[in-house]
Design a protein around this motif. Structure first.
Motif, PDB file in Angstrom:
ATOM      1  N   PRO A  60      -4.784  -1.337 -10.403  1.00  0.00           N
ATOM      2  CA  PRO A  60      -5.741  -0.932  -9.351  1.00  0.00           C
ATOM      3  C   PRO A  60      -5.302   0.350  -8.641  1.00  0.00           C
ATOM      4  N   THR A  61      -5.068   1.375  -9.451  1.00  0.00           N
ATOM      5  CA  THR A  61      -4.519   2.625  -8.930  1.00  0.00           C
ATOM      6  C   THR A  61      -5.446   3.284  -7.914  1.00  0.00           C
ATOM      7  N   PHE A  78      -2.424  -5.722  -5.681  1.00  0.00           N
ATOM      8  CA  PHE A  78      -2.457  -4.430  -4.981  1.00  0.00           C
ATOM      9  C   PHE A  78      -1.575  -3.410  -5.696  1.00  0.00           C
ATOM     10  N   ASP A  79      -2.018  -2.165  -5.683  1.00  0.00           N
ATOM     11  CA  ASP A  79      -1.164  -1.050  -6.083  1.00  0.00           C
ATOM     12  C   ASP A  79      -1.335   0.007  -4.991  1.00  0.00           C
ATOM     13  N   LEU A  80      -0.348   0.116  -4.143  1.00  0.00           N
ATOM     14  CA  LEU A  80      -0.477   0.978  -2.958  1.00  0.00           C
ATOM     15  C   LEU A  80       0.049   2.389  -3.182  1.00  0.00           C
ATOM     16  N   TYR A  81       0.306   2.733  -4.454  1.00  0.00           N
ATOM     17  CA  TYR A  81       0.904   4.038  -4.750  1.00  0.00           C
ATOM     18  C   TYR A  81       0.122   5.179  -4.112  1.00  0.00           C
ATOM     19  N   ARG A  82      -1.202   5.086  -4.153  1.00  0.00           N
ATOM     20  CA  ARG A  82      -2.030   6.183  -3.650  1.00  0.00           C
ATOM     21  C   ARG A  82      -2.470   6.021  -2.198  1.00  0.00           C
ATOM     22  N   LEU A  83      -1.912   5.049  -1.543  1.00  0.00           N
ATOM     23  CA  LEU A  83      -2.207   4.890  -0.116  1.00  0.00           C
ATOM     24  C   LEU A  83      -1.620   6.097   0.622  1.00  0.00           C
ATOM     25  N   LYS A  84      -2.449   6.755   1.398  1.00  0.00           N
ATOM     26  CA  LYS A  84      -1.949   7.974   2.064  1.00  0.00           C
ATOM     27  C   LYS A  84      -1.266   7.640   3.375  1.00  0.00           C
ATOM     28  N   ASP A  85      -1.797   6.617   4.012  1.00  0.00           N
ATOM     29  CA  ASP A  85      -1.296   6.233   5.330  1.00  0.00           C
ATOM     30  C   ASP A  85      -1.356   4.712   5.401  1.00  0.00           C
ATOM     31  N   GLY A  93      -9.198  -4.081   4.291  1.00  0.00           N
ATOM     32  CA  GLY A  93      -9.466  -5.480   4.570  1.00  0.00           C
ATOM     33  C   GLY A  93      -8.264  -6.363   4.286  1.00  0.00           C
ATOM     34  N   LEU A  94      -7.066  -5.796   4.419  1.00  0.00           N
ATOM     35  CA  LEU A  94      -5.847  -6.545   4.122  1.00  0.00           C
ATOM     36  C   LEU A  94      -5.825  -7.898   4.833  1.00  0.00           C
ATOM     37  N   ARG A  95      -6.230  -7.876   6.080  1.00  0.00           N
ATOM     38  CA  ARG A  95      -6.227  -9.098   6.880  1.00  0.00           C
ATOM     39  C   ARG A  95      -7.054 -10.219   6.220  1.00  0.00           C
ATOM     40  N   ASP A  96      -8.211  -9.831   5.669  1.00  0.00           N
ATOM     41  CA  ASP A  96      -9.074 -10.811   5.009  1.00  0.00           C
ATOM     42  C   ASP A  96      -8.384 -11.394   3.779  1.00  0.00           C
ATOM     43  N   TYR A  97      -7.719 -10.517   3.031  1.00  0.00           N
ATOM     44  CA  TYR A  97      -7.010 -11.001   1.845  1.00  0.00           C
ATOM     45  C   TYR A  97      -5.908 -11.976   2.248  1.00  0.00           C
ATOM     46  N   LEU A  98      -5.218 -11.665   3.324  1.00  0.00           N
ATOM     47  CA  LEU A  98      -4.123 -12.528   3.761  1.00  0.00           C
ATOM     48  C   LEU A  98      -4.647 -13.868   4.253  1.00  0.00           C
ATOM     49  N   HIS A  99      -5.820 -13.853   4.883  1.00  0.00           N
ATOM     50  CA  HIS A  99      -6.389 -15.101   5.397  1.00  0.00           C
ATOM     51  C   HIS A  99      -7.032 -15.944   4.307  1.00  0.00           C
ATOM     52  N   ALA A 100      -7.277 -15.334   3.153  1.00  0.00           N
ATOM     53  CA  ALA A 100      -7.978 -16.045   2.078  1.00  0.00           C
ATOM     54  C   ALA A 100      -7.066 -17.065   1.386  1.00  0.00           C
ATOM     55  N   GLN A 101      -5.793 -17.135   1.774  1.00  0.00           N
ATOM     56  CA  GLN A 101      -4.856 -18.082   1.171  1.00  0.00           C
ATOM     57  C   GLN A 101      -4.719 -17.902  -0.332  1.00  0.00           C
ATOM     58  N   GLY A 102      -4.926 -16.682  -0.762  1.00  0.00           N
ATOM     59  CA  GLY A 102      -4.660 -16.371  -2.162  1.00  0.00           C
ATOM     60  C   GLY A 102      -3.202 -15.993  -2.303  1.00  0.00           C
ATOM     61  N   VAL A 103      -2.859 -15.481  -3.467  1.00  0.00           N
ATOM     62  CA  VAL A 103      -1.507 -14.971  -3.704  1.00  0.00           C
ATOM     63  C   VAL A 103      -1.617 -13.460  -3.749  1.00  0.00           C
ATOM     64  N   CYS A 104      -0.824 -12.767  -2.958  1.00  0.00           N
ATOM     65  CA  CYS A 104      -0.856 -11.301  -2.956  1.00  0.00           C
ATOM     66  C   CYS A 104       0.330 -10.763  -3.739  1.00  0.00           C
ATOM     67  N   LEU A 105       0.044  -9.992  -4.781  1.00  0.00           N
ATOM     68  CA  LEU A 105       1.074  -9.320  -5.580  1.00  0.00           C
ATOM     69  C   LEU A 105       0.950  -7.844  -5.263  1.00  0.00           C
ATOM     70  N   ILE A 106       1.976  -7.265  -4.687  1.00  0.00           N
ATOM     71  CA  ILE A 106       1.834  -5.923  -4.127  1.00  0.00           C
ATOM     72  C   ILE A 106       2.807  -4.929  -4.751  1.00  0.00           C
ATOM     73  N   PRO A 109       4.955  -1.598  -2.247  1.00  0.00           N
ATOM     74  CA  PRO A 109       4.820  -2.073  -0.865  1.00  0.00           C
ATOM     75  C   PRO A 109       5.413  -1.096   0.148  1.00  0.00           C
ATOM     76  N   GLU A 110       6.335  -0.231  -0.327  1.00  0.00           N
ATOM     77  CA  GLU A 110       6.952   0.765   0.567  1.00  0.00           C
ATOM     78  C   GLU A 110       5.879   1.617   1.249  1.00  0.00           C
ATOM     79  N   ARG A 111       4.771   1.831   0.542  1.00  0.00           N
ATOM     80  CA  ARG A 111       3.701   2.692   1.082  1.00  0.00           C
ATOM     81  C   ARG A 111       2.927   2.019   2.212  1.00  0.00           C
ATOM     82  N   GLY A 112       3.108   0.721   2.336  1.00  0.00           N
ATOM     83  CA  GLY A 112       2.370  -0.008   3.387  1.00  0.00           C
ATOM     84  C   GLY A 112       3.282  -0.456   4.517  1.00  0.00           C
TER      85      GLY A 112
END
Ligand SMILES: Nc1ncnc2c1ncn2[C@@H]1O[C@H](COP(=O)(O)OP(=O)(O)OP(=O)(O)O)[C@@H](O)[C@H]1O
Ligand SMILES: [Mg+2]
Length: 151
Positions: A60-61, A78-85, A93-106, A109-112
């Protein structure tokens, strides 16, 4: 708790990812560290296949996150490589993903930094030619459950 595994091919790294499947717990957060081409997505691909996902697993580049709704778990890759900030994570919508009780593979992560919750497991992948050393470090009960499935 810490575990180290060595793989010699991409197929072996996929198989290692598959072995994580039984140990996943709802809401777990897994950080995947390593250089470009280290094998982070390859590990995730094996895990998704083991959970029954049959179609392609793309990196998910550009979209930054790809959701998979599978029988056992919702997986958010998640692939946060291209996250600028890191603040962009709010708009994603990170908060929604975290509340969804799914599994987050990131991946990347240094970029976040500062906007991500603490990980249950850190995975560090180092490469030497085609070999990979994956080091897993658990920081919680959920994380230890995941590592137990590797032993
Ligand atoms: N032992 C191995 N384990 C994993 N991948 C391997 C291995 N040997 C060779 N490869 C190759 O290395 C590449 C790993 O790519 P992958 O997309 O998984 O990396 P990544 O860590 O997700 O990179 P990025 O940071 O760009 O997202 C693939 O082309 C894969 O075929
Ligand atoms: Mg990747």
């Amino acid at each position: 708790m810490r575990i180290e595994k060595k793989t010699k091919t991409a197929a072996e790294t996929e198989a290692l990812g598959a072995r994580l499947a039984p140990g996943l717990r709802a809401g777990s957060i897994i950080f995947l560290h390593g250089e470009l081409g280290a094998g982070k997505t390859t590990l995730v691909r094996g895990l998704l296949r083991a959970l029954g996902h049959q179609a392609a697993v793309k990196s998910p580049t550009y979209t930054l996150v790809e959701p998979y709704f599978l029988p056992a778990h919702a997986i958010f890759h998640f692939d946060l490589y291209r996250l600028k900030d890191p603040e962009e994570l709010e708009f994603l919508g990170l908060r929604d993903y975290l509340h969804a009780q799914g599994v987050c593979l990131i991946e990347w992560p240094e970029r976040g930094q500062g906007f991500l919750p603490p990980a249950d497991v850190d995975v560090f992948i180092d490469s030497i030619d085609d070999a990979r050393i994956a080091r897993f470090e658990a920081h919680s009960d959920n994380g230890r459950a995941l590592l137990n499935s590797l032993e």
